[in-house]
Scaffold this motif. Structure first.
Motif, PDB file in Angstrom:
ATOM      1  N   UNK A  19       6.292   5.681  -1.108  1.00  0.00           N
ATOM      2  CA  UNK A  19       6.931   5.138   0.095  1.00  0.00           C
ATOM      3  C   UNK A  19       6.272   3.859   0.610  1.00  0.00           C
ATOM      4  N   UNK A  20       4.957   3.778   0.550  1.00  0.00           N
ATOM      5  CA  UNK A  20       4.273   2.567   1.010  1.00  0.00           C
ATOM      6  C   UNK A  20       4.662   1.362   0.158  1.00  0.00           C
ATOM      7  N   UNK A  21       4.847   1.574  -1.136  1.00  0.00           N
ATOM      8  CA  UNK A  21       5.259   0.483  -2.025  1.00  0.00           C
ATOM      9  C   UNK A  21       6.687   0.045  -1.726  1.00  0.00           C
ATOM     10  N   UNK A  22       7.552   0.992  -1.425  1.00  0.00           N
ATOM     11  CA  UNK A  22       8.940   0.661  -1.087  1.00  0.00           C
ATOM     12  C   UNK A  22       8.975  -0.149   0.204  1.00  0.00           C
ATOM     13  N   UNK A  23       8.121   0.196   1.145  1.00  0.00           N
ATOM     14  CA  UNK A  23       8.046  -0.560   2.395  1.00  0.00           C
ATOM     15  C   UNK A  23       7.599  -1.991   2.114  1.00  0.00           C
ATOM     16  N   UNK A  24       6.670  -2.166   1.183  1.00  0.00           N
ATOM     17  CA  UNK A  24       6.212  -3.512   0.824  1.00  0.00           C
ATOM     18  C   UNK A  24       7.314  -4.297   0.115  1.00  0.00           C
TER      19      UNK A  24
END
Length: 72
Positions: A19-24
Motif C-alpha cells: 500500500x505504501x508503494x501504491x501511495x507513492x
C-alpha cells in the motif's frame, strides 16, 4: 484519461505492490499531471480525484521470553 481510469490503475496494483508503494505511485502520477496541467498539456489533473488505498496498521506482538533469548 478519467479519475475512474486512475482509480482502476491503482486498484490493479493491489496485491502486486505494498500500500505504501501504491501511495507513492499515486503521488508521482499526481505531480506529473499537475506539471502537465500547468503547461496546458492536459485540461485537468484527474489523479487528484482518485484515492489511493489506505495504509492499514499491521498488528504487532511482543517477543516471547524464549524468542528474546534466541534473538540476543
Amino acid at each position: 484519461m478519467t479519475p475512474r481510469d486512475v482509480q482502476r490503475f491503482l486498484t490493479g496494483l493491489r496485491g502486486k505492490l505494498a500500500p505504501a508503494s501504491i501511495i507513492k505511485v499515486h503521488a508521482v502520477l499526481r505531480v506529473a499531471l499537475a506539471d502537465a496541467e500547468r503547461m496546458d498539456l492536459v485540461p485537468r489533473n484527474v489523479a487528484k480525484a482518485a484515492k489511493p488505498p489506505a495504509l492499514g496498521r499491521a498488528e504487532r506482538r511482543a517477543l516471547t521470553p524464549e524468542e528474546a533469548k534466541t534473538l540476543l
